[in-house]
Design a protein around this motif. Structure first.
Motif, PDB file in Angstrom:
ATOM      1  N   PRO A   1       0.795  -1.233   0.000  1.00  0.00           N
ATOM      2  CA  PRO A   1       0.000   0.000   0.000  1.00  0.00           C
ATOM      3  C   PRO A   1       0.823   1.277   0.000  1.00  0.00           C
ATOM      4  CG  PRO A   1       0.115  -0.905   2.199  1.00  0.00           C
ATOM      5  CD  PRO A   1       0.893  -1.843   1.335  1.00  0.00           C
ATOM      6  N   GLY A   2       2.128   1.153  -0.133  1.00  0.00           N
ATOM      7  CA  GLY A   2       2.974   2.342  -0.047  1.00  0.00           C
ATOM      8  C   GLY A   2       2.867   3.233  -1.269  1.00  0.00           C
ATOM      9  N   GLU A   3       3.303   4.466  -1.091  1.00  0.00           N
ATOM     10  CA  GLU A   3       3.249   5.423  -2.187  1.00  0.00           C
ATOM     11  C   GLU A   3       4.319   6.493  -1.964  1.00  0.00           C
ATOM     12  OE1 GLU A   3      -0.045   8.191  -4.508  1.00  0.00           O
ATOM     13  OE2 GLU A   3      -0.465   7.472  -2.490  1.00  0.00           O
ATOM     14  N   TRP A   4       4.917   6.919  -3.051  1.00  0.00           N
ATOM     15  CA  TRP A   4       5.898   8.017  -2.980  1.00  0.00           C
ATOM     16  C   TRP A   4       5.437   9.116  -3.922  1.00  0.00           C
ATOM     17  CZ3 TRP A   4      11.824   7.610  -4.509  1.00  0.00           C
ATOM     18  CH2 TRP A   4      12.445   8.820  -4.185  1.00  0.00           C
ATOM     19  N   ARG A   5       4.974  10.212  -3.349  1.00  0.00           N
ATOM     20  CA  ARG A   5       4.551  11.345  -4.181  1.00  0.00           C
ATOM     21  C   ARG A   5       5.794  12.220  -4.412  1.00  0.00           C
ATOM     22  NH1 ARG A   5       0.775  10.198  -0.440  1.00  0.00           N
ATOM     23  NH2 ARG A   5       1.569  11.754   1.014  1.00  0.00           N
ATOM     24  N   GLN A   6       6.579  11.799  -5.363  1.00  0.00           N
ATOM     25  CA  GLN A   6       7.943  12.304  -5.530  1.00  0.00           C
ATOM     26  C   GLN A   6       7.996  13.795  -5.868  1.00  0.00           C
ATOM     27  OE1 GLN A   6      10.164   9.426  -7.643  1.00  0.00           O
ATOM     28  NE2 GLN A   6      12.027  10.621  -7.735  1.00  0.00           N
ATOM     29  N   ASP A   7       7.004  14.262  -6.619  1.00  0.00           N
ATOM     30  CA  ASP A   7       7.034  15.671  -7.039  1.00  0.00           C
ATOM     31  C   ASP A   7       6.244  16.583  -6.106  1.00  0.00           C
ATOM     32  OD1 ASP A   7       8.549  14.989  -9.260  1.00  0.00           O
ATOM     33  OD2 ASP A   7       6.751  14.380 -10.365  1.00  0.00           O
ATOM     34  N   ASP A   8       5.735  16.031  -5.040  1.00  0.00           N
ATOM     35  CA  ASP A   8       4.881  16.789  -4.121  1.00  0.00           C
ATOM     36  C   ASP A   8       5.700  17.131  -2.866  1.00  0.00           C
ATOM     37  OD1 ASP A   8       2.733  17.976  -2.980  1.00  0.00           O
ATOM     38  OD2 ASP A   8       1.685  16.115  -2.466  1.00  0.00           O
ATOM     39  N   LEU A   9       6.462  18.225  -2.954  1.00  0.00           N
ATOM     40  CA  LEU A   9       7.348  18.589  -1.847  1.00  0.00           C
ATOM     41  C   LEU A   9       6.622  19.436  -0.817  1.00  0.00           C
ATOM     42  CD1 LEU A   9      10.539  19.514  -3.919  1.00  0.00           C
ATOM     43  CD2 LEU A   9      10.186  17.453  -2.566  1.00  0.00           C
ATOM     44  N   HIS A  10       6.848  19.122   0.441  1.00  0.00           N
ATOM     45  CA  HIS A  10       6.262  19.891   1.548  1.00  0.00           C
ATOM     46  C   HIS A  10       7.368  20.259   2.527  1.00  0.00           C
ATOM     47  CE1 HIS A  10       1.950  19.308   0.631  1.00  0.00           C
ATOM     48  NE2 HIS A  10       2.394  18.200   0.047  1.00  0.00           N
ATOM     49  N   VAL A  11       7.063  21.251   3.357  1.00  0.00           N
ATOM     50  CA  VAL A  11       8.022  21.674   4.379  1.00  0.00           C
ATOM     51  C   VAL A  11       7.596  21.078   5.719  1.00  0.00           C
ATOM     52  CG1 VAL A  11       9.007  23.625   5.639  1.00  0.00           C
ATOM     53  CG2 VAL A  11       8.608  23.800   3.169  1.00  0.00           C
ATOM     54  N   TYR A  12       8.528  20.417   6.352  1.00  0.00           N
ATOM     55  CA  TYR A  12       8.294  19.813   7.662  1.00  0.00           C
ATOM     56  C   TYR A  12       9.250  20.496   8.656  1.00  0.00           C
ATOM     57  CZ  TYR A  12       6.142  16.190   4.793  1.00  0.00           C
ATOM     58  OH  TYR A  12       5.370  15.515   3.892  1.00  0.00           O
ATOM     59  N   SER A  13       8.735  20.852   9.845  1.00  0.00           N
ATOM     60  CA  SER A  13       9.562  21.469  10.887  1.00  0.00           C
ATOM     61  C   SER A  13       9.598  20.544  12.083  1.00  0.00           C
ATOM     62  CB  SER A  13       8.982  22.827  11.309  1.00  0.00           C
ATOM     63  OG  SER A  13       8.972  23.711  10.209  1.00  0.00           O
ATOM     64  N   GLY A  14      10.788  20.281  12.586  1.00  0.00           N
ATOM     65  CA  GLY A  14      10.878  19.386  13.727  1.00  0.00           C
ATOM     66  C   GLY A  14      12.304  19.193  14.180  1.00  0.00           C
ATOM     67  N   LEU A  15      12.480  18.121  14.965  1.00  0.00           N
ATOM     68  CA  LEU A  15      13.802  17.795  15.498  1.00  0.00           C
ATOM     69  C   LEU A  15      14.447  16.731  14.623  1.00  0.00           C
ATOM     70  CD1 LEU A  15      13.518  17.427  19.398  1.00  0.00           C
ATOM     71  CD2 LEU A  15      14.854  19.113  18.109  1.00  0.00           C
ATOM     72  N   LEU A  16      15.604  17.055  14.078  1.00  0.00           N
ATOM     73  CA  LEU A  16      16.351  16.079  13.292  1.00  0.00           C
ATOM     74  C   LEU A  16      17.330  15.378  14.218  1.00  0.00           C
ATOM     75  CD1 LEU A  16      16.806  15.165  10.280  1.00  0.00           C
ATOM     76  CD2 LEU A  16      18.760  16.722  10.290  1.00  0.00           C
ATOM     77  N   MET A  17      17.312  14.058  14.169  1.00  0.00           N
ATOM     78  CA  MET A  17      18.211  13.322  15.065  1.00  0.00           C
ATOM     79  C   MET A  17      18.698  12.045  14.372  1.00  0.00           C
ATOM     80  SD  MET A  17      15.329  11.986  17.754  1.00  0.00           S
ATOM     81  CE  MET A  17      14.272  13.415  17.637  1.00  0.00           C
ATOM     82  N   GLN A  18      19.758  11.481  14.934  1.00  0.00           N
ATOM     83  CA  GLN A  18      20.332  10.235  14.417  1.00  0.00           C
ATOM     84  C   GLN A  18      19.997   9.154  15.430  1.00  0.00           C
ATOM     85  OE1 GLN A  18      22.652  11.102  11.682  1.00  0.00           O
ATOM     86  NE2 GLN A  18      22.407   9.003  10.968  1.00  0.00           N
ATOM     87  N   ASP A  19      18.934   8.368  15.169  1.00  0.00           N
ATOM     88  CA  ASP A  19      18.485   7.444  16.220  1.00  0.00           C
ATOM     89  C   ASP A  19      17.848   6.203  15.644  1.00  0.00           C
ATOM     90  OD1 ASP A  19      17.825   6.355  18.657  1.00  0.00           O
ATOM     91  OD2 ASP A  19      15.924   7.430  18.749  1.00  0.00           O
TER      92      ASP A  19
ATOM     93  N   SER B   1      23.566  15.371  17.674  1.00  0.00           N
ATOM     94  CA  SER B   1      22.613  15.714  18.739  1.00  0.00           C
ATOM     95  C   SER B   1      21.407  16.358  18.071  1.00  0.00           C
ATOM     96  CB  SER B   1      23.250  16.685  19.730  1.00  0.00           C
ATOM     97  OG  SER B   1      23.694  17.836  19.049  1.00  0.00           O
ATOM     98  N   PRO B   2      20.209  16.148  18.635  1.00  0.00           N
ATOM     99  CA  PRO B   2      18.995  16.655  17.979  1.00  0.00           C
ATOM    100  C   PRO B   2      19.089  18.156  17.712  1.00  0.00           C
ATOM    101  CG  PRO B   2      18.444  15.209  19.798  1.00  0.00           C
ATOM    102  CD  PRO B   2      19.909  15.446  19.887  1.00  0.00           C
ATOM    103  N   ARG B   3      18.655  18.560  16.551  1.00  0.00           N
ATOM    104  CA  ARG B   3      18.637  19.986  16.219  1.00  0.00           C
ATOM    105  C   ARG B   3      17.352  20.324  15.479  1.00  0.00           C
ATOM    106  NH1 ARG B   3      21.314  20.955  10.765  1.00  0.00           N
ATOM    107  NH2 ARG B   3      21.954  18.906  10.040  1.00  0.00           N
ATOM    108  N   ALA B   4      16.886  21.530  15.724  1.00  0.00           N
ATOM    109  CA  ALA B   4      15.642  21.985  15.090  1.00  0.00           C
ATOM    110  C   ALA B   4      15.923  22.357  13.642  1.00  0.00           C
ATOM    111  CB  ALA B   4      15.093  23.181  15.858  1.00  0.00           C
ATOM    112  N   VAL B   5      15.085  21.825  12.765  1.00  0.00           N
ATOM    113  CA  VAL B   5      15.290  22.091  11.330  1.00  0.00           C
ATOM    114  C   VAL B   5      13.947  22.251  10.625  1.00  0.00           C
ATOM    115  CG1 VAL B   5      17.446  20.777  11.211  1.00  0.00           C
ATOM    116  CG2 VAL B   5      15.261  19.630  10.773  1.00  0.00           C
ATOM    117  N   THR B   6      14.000  22.782   9.428  1.00  0.00           N
ATOM    118  CA  THR B   6      12.895  22.654   8.473  1.00  0.00           C
ATOM    119  C   THR B   6      13.433  21.843   7.301  1.00  0.00           C
ATOM    120  OG1 THR B   6      13.456  24.685   7.297  1.00  0.00           O
ATOM    121  CG2 THR B   6      11.887  24.862   9.130  1.00  0.00           C
TER     122      THR B   6
END
Lengths: 349, 249
Positions: free
Chosen positions: B49-67, B100-105
């Motif tokens: 059931p997966g899907e990749w809307r490759q041309d539909d870019l959105h902006v996400y704001s949150g914490l980027l981390m390596q975990d 270490s977690p950092r705030a990103v868009t």
């Protein structure tokens, strides 16, 4: 027959043949993709992945049809028109298989920092496993053979290599088919929940084997005689009436050679049963416009000297004949190539 | 047999009997081709059931981390906290780290399979540091328990929906490349990986770190894994030492 070589000597029959082939392949691929999309209404199947699967399946089905035409034509003359342009199917099969391979390599082995061909050859080293076997290598082997056959399918190569080498080369179709069956059985069917694909591969291979076996058995039982030999070495063919007008009776010399003894009215002539082109059975052909005409591809030879009518230059062996006591005899030693062998004349016309 | 029964292909016109036969054969083969194609196409491997809307870019704001893989923890439009793996567009991990977690868009396209979400970033420059936004807290890993899992080793990006289907033996080369490219590795534990209900926890080592390319040889193979199941936000993973991963076939 070729005096000069063209890429394809188009005729209405060839155009129709290729149109049906194109419709069949495109129809198969389109229905495969449409069915794949319809079968997963709530999902988003990749059209490219469906296409690569459809092309692989189409190549297999087409190859199966190609290999069935030979025995079918041996069983019934009705199938000879399909044999006539079979090489077009072979070239199409290679093109379809090559497209399948190219799509698969780009899609599965591309978009990375490793060369796709390096990835293809190194991604799966499990040669010691049956279920895990790198089935891609089987496909590569089959594709290489298909390329070789497609590239040498033109009569230019037949003339250059000689009919025996050319024929031997093209008998590699059978190992190629076996490789494709193994490619499918050890590849795509390993993950399929439905047994249909595996059954299709198995059924295709079984039908091809059964058709060749049936044609071979029928061939053995056909009107072919190992002729009795007279004291002076001549082979007994039989009464002229046993040979239909403008057709032949095939005589087996018992030493691996077959001679086609033709009758046209009162004239009895004998030539090699093996067509210079692709080894077709000249004795199953007929005399048209005074020439023995091969049933496979229409190559023609004059019965008295075995030479194709001008401007063509192909030659087959002729054999001396005689009529003694109302019976036809043929000598098993051929006359020199191109030499005129006088026909024997029966007592009636 | 008379002249009409003998086919010669170079003649300008075939005999009537041959034309009839060839017409019948053409129609028969055409119908058979359509039917066979439909029958085989309808019974192929389920795409999932997966899907990749490759041309539909959105902006996400949150914490980027390596975990342990690059992931973004963010609030979706309804305010729910979501966790999404973050990957590049090809078969390679993004050349971005977040020790270490950092705030990103992030400007990215979504690869979604049910609740499972992955963000595909076409260019590392699409990740920008952010300030001032209200960020969700980092999740605390919860040990679910020891487990024995059997399934197919897949790369998470394809399984989430970059490929459809993104599993099975034909996909082995692709999965191996993705794993060599350090994309997230997962274990599809369903007998039918194309089912909507199928789950695929991430597979990491006993310390929660990525196994990396050494698992490429197991790609698409059926394996048994003995390890510890751990939940961290939306992400479920099984921690197992390399020695506790066994090929089954």
């Amino acid at each position: 027959m070729s005096a000069t070589y063209k890429a394809v000597q188009w005729t209405p029959a060839k155009i129709g043949y290729d149109a049906v082939t194109a419709f069949g392949v495109l129809g198969f691929v389109a229905s495969y993709i449409a069915a794949g999309i319809s079968a997963a209404p709530d999902a988003h199947p990749s059209e490219i992945q469906l296409a690569m699967r459809a092309l692989g399946a189409a190549a297999f089905v087409l190859f199966t049809v190609i290999l069935l035409i030979g025995p079918a034509a041996r069983m019934s003359r009705r199938f000879l028109p399909l044999l006539y342009n079979r090489r077009h199917l072979g070239v199409t099969c290679f093109a379809v298989a090559a497209t399948h391979a190219a799509l698969s390599i780009v899609w599965y082995h591309g978009f990375a920092q490793i060369n796709p061909l390096v990835s293809l050859l190194t991604a799966n080293p499990r040669f010691d496993s049956i279920t895990g076997f790198p089935f891609e290598f089987l496909g590569i082997g089959a594709l290489a053979i298909l390329f070789l056959m497609a590239a040498t399918s033109h009569d230019f190569w037949n003339a250059l290599l000689g009919p025996r080498l050319w024929k031997a080369l093209h008998m590699a179709a059978y190992p190629a088919y076996a490789l494709i069956v193994a490619h499918g059985l050890l590849g795509v069917t390993q993950s399929e929940p439905s047994p249909l694909h595996a059954a299709a591969f198995g059924a295709g291979a079984a039908i091809v084997a059964a058709a060749h076996l049936a044609a071979g058995l029928r061939e053995r039982a056909r009107d072919r005689i190992i002729a009795a030999t007279t004291a002076d070495g001549w082979l007994h063919v039989g009464a002229p009436e046993l040979i239909p007008d403008k057709r032949a009776r095939i005589v087996d010399t018992g030493a691996g050679a077959r001679i086609a003894v033709f009758r046209e009215g009162a004239r009895i002539t004998a030539i090699s049963n093996r067509c210079r082109h692709q080894g077709g059975p000249l004795g199953e052909g007929r005399i048209i416009d005074g020439c023995v005409t091969c049933p496979w591809h229409g190559f023609q030879y004059r019965p008295e000297d075995g030479v194709s009518p001008p401007p063509y230059r192909e030659r087959v062996a002729t054999y001396p004949t005689k009529i003694v006591g109302g019976e036809v005899f043929v000598h098993p030693h051929p006359a020199p190539l191109g030499a005129v062998t006088a026909p024997s004349i029966t007592g009636r016309s | 047999m008379n002249d009409d029964d003998f086919y010669v292909g170079w003649r300008p016109k075939a005999h009537a009997a041959d034309r009839r036969f060839l017409l019948g054969a053409a129609i028969g083969l055409g119908v058979a081709a359509l039917g066979a194609g439909a029958a085989l196409g309808a019974r192929g491997l389920a795409p999932g059931p997966g899907e990749w809307r490759q041309d539909d870019l959105h902006v996400y704001s949150g914490l980027l981390m390596q975990d342990p893989y690059l992931r973004l923890r963010f609030r979706d439009t309804s305010g729910d906290v979501r966790d999404a793996l973050v990957v590049g567009y090809g078969k390679n991990a993004l050349p971005v780290t977040a020790a270490s977690p950092r705030a990103v868009t992030i400007r990215a396209s979504a690869i979604e399979r049910g609740r499972a979400l992955m963000l595909a970033v076409p260019d590392p420059a699409n990740i920008q540091d952010a300030t001032g936004a209200r960020m969700p807290a980092t999740p605390a890993p919860q040990i679910v328990g020891e487990t024995l899992l059997v399934g197919e080793l897949v790369d998470a990006k394809c399984w989430y929906g970059a490929m459809r289907p993104g599993y099975g033996k034909p996909h082995k080369g692709c999965a191996a490349l993705c794993i060599q490219g350090r994309l997230p590795i997962a274990l599809c534990t369903s007998s039918a990986c194309g089912d909507a209900e199928a789950v695929a926890p991430l597979l990491v080592d006993e310390n929660g770190a990525p196994h990396g390319p050494r698992l490429a040889a197991f790609a698409a193979d059926p394996i048994a894994v003995t390890g510890v199941l751990v939940r961290s936000g939306d992400l479920l993973s099984v921690r197992a030492a390399i020695g506790d991963i066994r090929r089954l076939g």
